[in-house]
Design a protein around this motif. Structure first.
Motif, PDB file in Angstrom:
ATOM      1  N   ASP A   1       7.268  -2.351  -0.872  1.00 37.62           N
ATOM      2  CA  ASP A   1       6.478  -3.439  -0.295  1.00 37.62           C
ATOM      3  C   ASP A   1       5.143  -3.625  -1.011  1.00 37.62           C
ATOM      4  O   ASP A   1       4.447  -4.606  -0.800  1.00 37.62           O
ATOM      5  CB  ASP A   1       6.225  -3.172   1.200  1.00 37.62           C
ATOM      6  N   SER A   2       4.809  -2.655  -1.842  1.00 39.30           N
ATOM      7  CA  SER A   2       3.546  -2.773  -2.568  1.00 39.30           C
ATOM      8  C   SER A   2       3.630  -3.768  -3.708  1.00 39.30           C
ATOM      9  O   SER A   2       2.625  -4.042  -4.363  1.00 39.30           O
ATOM     10  CB  SER A   2       3.138  -1.400  -3.123  1.00 39.30           C
TER      11      SER A   2
ATOM     12  N   GLY B   1       5.068  -3.210  -7.956  1.00 36.58           N
ATOM     13  CA  GLY B   1       5.172  -2.199  -6.914  1.00 36.58           C
ATOM     14  C   GLY B   1       5.975  -1.003  -7.400  1.00 36.58           C
ATOM     15  O   GLY B   1       6.358  -0.935  -8.559  1.00 36.58           O
TER      16      GLY B   1
ATOM     17  N   SER C   1       9.044   3.963  -4.585  1.00 34.53           N
ATOM     18  CA  SER C   1       8.771   4.695  -3.342  1.00 34.53           C
ATOM     19  C   SER C   1       8.076   3.807  -2.306  1.00 34.53           C
ATOM     20  O   SER C   1       8.140   4.077  -1.123  1.00 34.53           O
ATOM     21  CB  SER C   1       7.916   5.931  -3.643  1.00 34.53           C
ATOM     22  N   ASP C   2       7.412   2.766  -2.753  1.00 39.00           N
ATOM     23  CA  ASP C   2       6.752   1.838  -1.817  1.00 39.00           C
ATOM     24  C   ASP C   2       7.019   0.404  -2.287  1.00 39.00           C
ATOM     25  O   ASP C   2       6.145  -0.273  -2.813  1.00 39.00           O
ATOM     26  CB  ASP C   2       5.239   2.128  -1.779  1.00 39.00           C
TER      27      ASP C   2
END
Lengths: 736, 736
Positions: free
Chosen positions: A95-96, A89, A92-93
């Motif tokens: 949860d990805s 991931g 910036s994200d």
């Protein structure tokens, strides 16, 4: 945590002094380049960790401290819960991917121990280490099926083609072994590992990021799940466990330079059991022993924090590079055995020859001699017949310039720390310095300088070769090898060949003998220098300060010239995009954040104004070394920045390693006692010490007033007391 | 040269019996696949050489003999003159690269020696070998600057991504060392080398076919020329020499499984000097010693050529896989040491368990026991806890089906060639046979057959597992391990579960127990069989011929059924694109060119018509084995085709390895004496032998007439004489 923000490039994780394992959080694992295109953001991640980041990707086991280029980051482990995610991931994200948010409030680092809460998973992560084994302890807050990711794609300075091969075996339900081979800064590098879990694996699997087509047999297996033999270029694995509420999962991961068998052996020898607390305590005690070599009974917390952090950083490398039985990988990619010494790797010599190895001659003499034995083994194995330039993990990476191994060896021999074959060492030094095909050296030998139109950064090279050659000559002199002495003492004066009397600066010359036209002595770009400009590099004749000062117009003019250096302005454009030179590390045009200038503040000692050294040094100590994550003004460079701080705080500095002499400065401590390995102790006392009293009125050694601002190595090693009498105004009469 | 044309897949180069080095010309090095797309032409080049080709690319050092899939082709060397060409070029345009035209008129191969004229360069190439060292001798016709290409990209079955890494050092002006790692049929394979020239290199250089971008240091060197340390994925090198007219350049190249240091050691131990002639003579003598184990005093040249070529091919593998000091790479990629045995690799077991290893129990008992020790070491190192399936160079490639190591081990134990830990071996056998995740084995264990809808080629697998299980049971019986015997003797009858009484054929069953619909018992494609059809595979119950015959309707019906097999027609469409089945290898619907049918001609022995075995065997011997490059009717399969020929020529054959019994056929020789390692000799005589007299009237063993067409292994090993009385008409009363 000092140096973990901005450009310090230190890591906060768990390691032992000079330990093989550096188990530390990586806050990003962005690639160095994708499809050949350089990603400038990668420079922040030389040590894997950036204090400003908000996520931890995972914990990997090998890190350089403070370097300005990088590699390693092997065997990244991350515990997770919930949906299995196999990709890291992005920051910036988060949860990805499998990475987790963390906060500095729930983070703590101390020698040999690191902890952070992985907020996305409610897991408390704790790390500790022995020399060759990293130990993890993950406390899961909930009872659930949980995952451990072993990311064998992740790495530091991860070129898109860095992973050459990965080989993994799940030997049984708690033991995993294998290796990975990378082609990064180290060209041909294999690291073997053995990983052990404190409870049985429930289920495991892998994702291959390089599935190749069928190679001669149809699919007999489901290789993605519970299949114990995995290989390929880019592989990530997961291991699942049923965790109870508040249950701790412990993981040990041992590395070896030569075999997974070696890694298993290292694990059994160093951490046979599962007592995390005791490993942590042992690591702490080991650090305490090393750090107590300098006692600071009278300092405040801030001074102690700065000083002992510098000590800590100075003792992070070079790192031990062999199995418990002495086996290690040689440059010939064969397995060797260190016979009667500890083998070290990761020699950032362009940095560390200046002050770190000299510091080791005082505080780590045994290790320094073993480091030299390691260099001689490198020379032995080198197909070039060369001592290391910048070497790590059985590879020469050729970084930066010069052949500064010779300085390290010369310094040790001259100072009597010579428990190695000195005749062989001299041979290695001179052979190295005659390798014509190395970096313009044939030109240098033929012409007395490196021509800029033949080989860039030519002035820096010429100057550093000349210094190195002087260092070789010192050894030849000591051993009575007159022919070698004559050869290299002559070369040691080649610095003169790049000096332009008209401008008073070192300036590149071309093959035809003329000086380069269109020259800007302020600019760090394309002017014949590396990571520096002519203003700074022109002062690089550490072997002959007097001669240099005379050449540049004499003491008075030189003193004023130095003043200008510290007070003039260096606009940003002159050092933009030059690695390891940033505004934070600059005073006027003096660049402390990078190495070539480190001796400069002491040069006033050779003029009639040594007091100007004193206030500059105190200014640098105060401004450029601070507590806090962003406390370092440049890359720590594997301890060189820290070694400068330690020496300068104590009031003396090795301007020319290879000389037994230290130039005196202005100590910032009140009182320090160096506990030497030979049983002696050497005390530095600064009477009347204060932030204002930066000037040295007089200095006495064992009660006898010094008449010059220098002491000798032997003065320290026999034990004794050096007393500085401090004052708020300069003693303009100096030391005579 | 037999087998070097068409599908024989043998190589003509220089090697010793079971030698590690197979130094042989490669007439093409076309890739297996490019960008994942399979190139069907590659199959011709399993051994690197195709007799119909007109050019030689170069001489590489490792080759499989007769395999139907491939790998290896390491360290290709080619001498050239004139303009330096670094690419191999193509067969259709040889001048486009460094390859050379050659002609069979100027080519000669004999055991341990190969020579060919390289017509494009007027160079006479000669090759010979010791076990671990290949020796080249190149005679240059003109005085000129000449080149030697070392192609480290070249390889056999060269997947576009096969080369994982290459590492080369030019140690001095005559010695080059290094390794290459490939990801081919063997997934993680490293071979180390040391190459020595008989005269100094004048100049050398490399081309890298995978230049990577800058990795942290600017170019300090010209790495393309005279730079002694080379690494990367795909590299070709050249070495230049000033050659005189008629001067010979000699090259030695040693290999090692573990290190370049090991390769140097091997070279020093095996070929310390430069006497090509003496190495060649020694190789010749070594071969002579091995081939003389069977004496044929009365045969004509053609028979001897065929027979001794078969002996030669039978003794090409498995190959020795260790340094002179016993070090070798294990499956765990760690270095191991063979303690008290010679370690072997390249086990093509689906082929060789049938007749080659049984042949070794007679002619190479010591080597066969060491091969079994090597298999047990493999088992020891295997993370799967499995004996080899098809293994080479410290890797399991999983090729084909079954776990026929157990047959090899069982055969040796039952025949008393058991100088290894038999209890451990039984454990290894039974553990292997219980590896549920292997190739449908869990289904087989649970259901008594492999369901075709769960795992393809299910009938072949079921039948071969059942035979292997019987082989395990034989050992359990001998060792008195009743539980294991019961377990596996039960499994040995699972062949019944895939027999369909209605059709009289073996037929795939599905997971639900039903037989597969839309079944064609002639087709080799997708019918539940591998490299065979139901007609052939339905006869694969070698452990229970009697029971099988009863199951299939009794002796008479079975005899007629076999007749049909040999006389019916098998249209091409039924075996198109099935590897190793070609028209050349077929008689009727009997496929001799591939292994699953090899025991079939002997099955008449269990009916009342053993004379039908006799004429079939003589027909096969005559039609399917010929002198000439295209003399083999299918892949020699690492000696299995040849072992069939040797046994059958001598008049007996091991239908069920693991049984001490040999079925008698019809010998094609007049007289043969087997010189056994135990000092005994065993003579086979065929009285009244001729091409017409293919029928056996009676047989006597040591003067006593046999009443059944079988002899026992012990009958051979105690020495004695087996006399066949031949006739032109069958003895229809048979043996009773």
């Amino acid at each position: 945590m000092i140096g973990t923000a901005k450009m310090g490039h230190t890591y906060p994780g768990a390691t032992l002094p000079f330990g093989s394992i550096q188990l530390s959080p990586d806050t990003d694992t962005i690639p160095y380049a994708v499809n050949g295109k350089y990603n400038p953001d990668v420079y922040k991640y030389c040590a894997g960790y950036q204090h400003d980041d908000h996520t931890i990707v995972g914990f990997s086991h090998t890190h350089f401290s403070g370097t300005g280029h990088s590699d390693l980051g092997d065997f990244l482990i991350m515990p997770t819960t919930g949906v299995l995610k196999m990709n890291p991931g992005t920051e910036s994200d988060p949860d990805s991917g499998y990475r987790s948010r963390f906060s500095h409030e729930k983070e703590h680092a101390e020698p040999g121990y690191y902890t952070a809460d992985l907020l996305d998973y409610d897991i408390k992560a704790e790390l500790t280490a022995s020399s060759r084994v990293g130990m993890h302890q993950y406390t899961f807050s909930k009872a659930e099926r949980s995952h451990v990711i072993l990311d064998l794609v992740a790495g530091i300075y991860n070129h898109d083609e860095k992973n050459v091969w990965t080989f993994v075996r799940v030997e049984n339900d708690t033991l995993v072994t294998g290796y990975r081979q990378t082609n990064g800064w180290s060209r041909t590098r294999r690291v073997y590992f053995a990983m052990s879990f404190s409870k049985p694996i429930l289920e495991y699997g892998r994702e291959r990021y390089d599935e190749h087509p069928y190679k001669g047999f149809w699919k007999k297996f489901d290789e993605t799940k519970n299949f114990p033999e995995i290989a390929g270029e880019r592989i990530r694995m997961y291991f699942d466990f049923d965790m109870e509420k508040e249950e701790k999962l412990k993981i040990k991961l041992a590395i070896s330079p030569v075999s997974s068998e070696g890694a298993v052996k290292n694990m059994k020898a160093e951490i046979p059991g599962w007592d995390f607390k005791s490993v942590r305590e042992q690591a702490y005690d080991t650090w305490n022993t090393e750090l107590q070599k300098v006692e600071l009974p009278e300092e405040n917390e801030e001074t102690k924090t700065n000083f002992y952090t510098a000590m800590y950083h100075a003792f992070l490398g070079p790192t031990e590079y062999m199995d418990v039985d002495g086996q290690y990988m040689g440059l010939d990619m064969n397995t060797h055995k260190a016979d009667g010494f500890t083998n070290y790797t990761s020699f950032s010599l362009w940095d560390t020859y200046r002050a770190l190895h000299p510091l080791f001659n005082i505080l780590q003499p045994k290790r320094n001699a073993d480091m030299i034995k390691s260099m001689l083994a490198h020379y032995d194995q080198s197909v070039h017949g060369m001592l290391p330039v910048w070497s790590h993990y059985a590879n020469e990476n050729w970084c930066m310039i010069g052949y500064h191994s010779v300085s390290v060896i010369s310094d040790a021999i001259v100072k009597g720390n010579d428990d190695f074959d000195v005749a062989y060492a001299l041979n290695a030094m001179s052979t190295t310095a005659r390798t014509g095909y190395y970096d313009g050296l044939q030109y240098y030998m033929d012409k007395g300088y490196v021509p800029e139109d033949k080989n860039g950064a030519s002035v820096s090279k010429t100057l550093e070769y000349a210094y190195d050659d002087w260092a070789i000559a010192q050894v030849a002199k000591k051993l009575g090898k007159n022919a070698i002495y004559d050869e290299f003492i002559k070369r040691s004066e080649y610095y003169k060949n790049v000096y332009e009397p008209k401008s008073g600066f070192m300036r590149p010359r071309l093959d035809d003998g003329s000086f380069k036209k269109d020259f800007d002595e302020l600019d760090t770009h394309g002017q014949g220098f590396i990571e520096g400009n002519s203003w700074n590099y022109s002062l690089y004749v550490p072997q002959y300060p007097e001669e240099m000062i005379n050449m540049m117009g004499g003491k008075k003019r030189f003193s004023a010239h130095l003043d200008s250096l510290f007070t003039m302005e260096l606009p940003d454009k002159y050092f933009e995009n030059t690695e390891d030179i940033t505004r934070e590390g600059i005073i006027g045009n003096y660049v402390h954040g990078n190495e070539p200038s480190h001796h400069i503040p002491y040069l006033y000692n050779w003029t009639d104004t040594p007091w100007k050294s004193q206030d500059k040094i105190r200014m640098i100590l105060k401004e450029k070394y601070k507590t806090g994550a962003d406390g370092l003004s440049g890359n720590d460079d594997f301890g060189q920045m820290s070694a400068w701080f330690i020496f300068s705080s104590l009031g003396f500095y090795p301007v020319a390693p290879g000389s037994p002499e230290y130039a005196l400065g202005s100590p910032s401590i009140k009182n320090a006692t160096l506990q030497l390995d030979n049983g002696k102790s050497f005390t530095v006392t600064a009477k009347n010490q204060s932030d204002k009293n930066v000037y040295v009125n007089k200095v006495s050694l064992n009660g006898k007033t010094l008449d010059r601002p220098f002491i000798d190595h032997a003065d320290i090693m026999v034990g004794g007391e050096l007393v500085f009498y401090m004052a708020s105004t300069p003693n303009k009469k100096g030391y005579r």
